[in-house]
Design a protein around this motif. Structure first.
Motif, PDB file in Angstrom:
ATOM      1  N   VAL A  40       0.838  -1.204   0.028  1.00 29.03           N
ATOM      2  CA  VAL A  40       0.030  -0.048   0.112  1.00 29.03           C
ATOM      3  C   VAL A  40       0.806   1.333  -0.212  1.00 29.03           C
ATOM      4  O   VAL A  40       1.905   1.344   0.683  1.00 29.03           O
ATOM      5  CB  VAL A  40      -0.869   0.100   1.207  1.00 29.03           C
ATOM      6  N   TRP A  41       0.690   2.275  -0.976  1.00 24.33           N
ATOM      7  CA  TRP A  41       1.279   3.567  -1.063  1.00 24.33           C
ATOM      8  C   TRP A  41       0.104   4.494  -0.175  1.00 24.33           C
ATOM      9  O   TRP A  41      -0.641   4.743  -1.131  1.00 24.33           O
ATOM     10  CB  TRP A  41       1.521   3.925  -2.167  1.00 24.33           C
ATOM     11  N   PRO A  42       0.077   4.833   1.039  1.00 25.54           N
ATOM     12  CA  PRO A  42      -1.143   5.176   1.607  1.00 25.54           C
ATOM     13  C   PRO A  42      -0.924   6.900   1.104  1.00 25.54           C
ATOM     14  O   PRO A  42       0.123   7.532   0.790  1.00 25.54           O
ATOM     15  CB  PRO A  42      -0.770   5.188   3.022  1.00 25.54           C
ATOM     16  N   PRO A  43      -2.186   7.549   1.474  1.00 24.22           N
ATOM     17  CA  PRO A  43      -2.346   8.856   1.314  1.00 24.22           C
ATOM     18  C   PRO A  43      -1.338   9.566   2.418  1.00 24.22           C
ATOM     19  O   PRO A  43      -1.106   8.953   3.367  1.00 24.22           O
ATOM     20  CB  PRO A  43      -3.856   9.421   1.434  1.00 24.22           C
ATOM     21  N   ARG A  44      -0.935  10.808   1.932  1.00 19.99           N
ATOM     22  CA  ARG A  44       0.164  11.291   3.187  1.00 19.99           C
ATOM     23  C   ARG A  44      -0.363  12.693   3.498  1.00 19.99           C
ATOM     24  O   ARG A  44      -0.955  13.415   2.715  1.00 19.99           O
ATOM     25  CB  ARG A  44       1.494  11.354   2.392  1.00 19.99           C
ATOM     26  N   GLU A  45       0.018  13.160   4.791  1.00 19.60           N
ATOM     27  CA  GLU A  45      -0.487  14.274   5.274  1.00 19.60           C
ATOM     28  C   GLU A  45       0.745  14.999   5.944  1.00 19.60           C
ATOM     29  O   GLU A  45       1.324  14.180   6.999  1.00 19.60           O
ATOM     30  CB  GLU A  45      -1.534  14.294   6.360  1.00 19.60           C
ATOM     31  N   ASN A  46       1.315  15.898   5.593  1.00 20.64           N
ATOM     32  CA  ASN A  46       2.549  16.657   6.112  1.00 20.64           C
ATOM     33  C   ASN A  46       3.712  15.641   5.840  1.00 20.64           C
ATOM     34  O   ASN A  46       4.420  15.557   7.023  1.00 20.64           O
ATOM     35  CB  ASN A  46       2.302  17.099   7.607  1.00 20.64           C
ATOM     36  N   GLY A  47       3.677  15.058   4.730  1.00 18.70           N
ATOM     37  CA  GLY A  47       5.007  13.942   4.697  1.00 18.70           C
ATOM     38  C   GLY A  47       4.775  12.679   5.128  1.00 18.70           C
ATOM     39  O   GLY A  47       5.561  12.052   4.972  1.00 18.70           O
ATOM     40  N   LEU A  48       3.747  12.315   5.968  1.00 15.08           N
ATOM     41  CA  LEU A  48       3.519  11.149   6.610  1.00 15.08           C
ATOM     42  C   LEU A  48       2.247  10.345   6.373  1.00 15.08           C
ATOM     43  O   LEU A  48       1.224  10.956   5.836  1.00 15.08           O
ATOM     44  CB  LEU A  48       3.292  11.575   8.213  1.00 15.08           C
ATOM     45  N   PRO A  49       2.376   9.195   6.457  1.00 14.80           N
ATOM     46  CA  PRO A  49       1.044   8.275   5.955  1.00 14.80           C
ATOM     47  C   PRO A  49      -0.107   8.837   6.815  1.00 14.80           C
ATOM     48  O   PRO A  49       0.186   9.173   8.103  1.00 14.80           O
ATOM     49  CB  PRO A  49       1.408   6.811   6.265  1.00 14.80           C
ATOM     50  N   ALA A  50      -1.331   9.042   6.192  1.00 13.47           N
ATOM     51  CA  ALA A  50      -2.396   9.634   6.926  1.00 13.47           C
ATOM     52  C   ALA A  50      -2.839   8.524   8.118  1.00 13.47           C
ATOM     53  O   ALA A  50      -2.295   7.267   8.056  1.00 13.47           O
ATOM     54  CB  ALA A  50      -3.715   9.625   5.924  1.00 13.47           C
TER      55      ALA A  50
END
Length: 166
Positions: A40-50
């Motif tokens: 899984v390539w998860p969505p990221r928030e502020n450079g980190l996985p959500a």
């Protein structure tokens, strides 16, 4: 728990859209597992996985009636179905898990304007040395050693200036 999915394969990447709907009457913790052939390539928030994401899927808490949209990418080929419900369990009422709290902190770096500008004043020793070179140049003409030293100083100052501008 109902899960609806849609996949799109483009340029070697599978995009997976998921909608999970909690149709039960109790608050539930759910684990959705990636079934595609790849991580899984998860969505990221502020450079980190959500929050809730890892390399195998998503885990979260849903209240009765919640409809949660999710999405991720994977290099793996799509499968049917691309996502499965790995498990569910009754979730206790309470604060969010630690990973969600940590994700709310955001980027740990201080803002650029909070970092003081470097001191650009020349140290006294450098100022004295440049004064001596200037005196020699005006009295006797500059020497090859002075030219090399001043050239090296200019090159070093240029490198340091670029670092400050980053």
């Amino acid at each position: 728990m109902r899960v609806a999915t849609e996949t799109h394969r483009r340029n070697g990447v599978t995009l997976v859209a998921v909608r999970v709907e909690h149709d039960g009457e109790q608050r539930q913790r759910v684990r959705l597992a990636n079934e595609c052939a790849g991580p899984v390539w998860p969505p990221r928030e502020n450079g980190l996985p959500a929050p809730g994401w890892d390399d195998g899927g998503w885990e979260g808490v849903l209240d009765p009636g919640d409809r949660t949209p999710l999405g991720y990418a994977t290099p793996g080929e799509p499968r049917d179905p691309p996502v499965s419900v790995a498990w569910t369990e009754r979730a206790a009422a309470g604060p969010p898990d630690a990973s969600a709290a940590v994700a709310e902190f955001g980027d740990p770096r201080p803002p650029r304007d909070a970092v003081p500008e470097p001191d650009t004043a020349l140290p006294d020793a450098v100022r004295d040395w440049l004064g001596d070179v200037s005196s020699r140049a005006s009295e006797d003409g500059e020497t090859p050693e002075d030219r090399e030293a001043v050239s090296a100083l200019a090159a070093r100052a240029s490198v340091l200036r670029e670092r400050v501008d980053e």
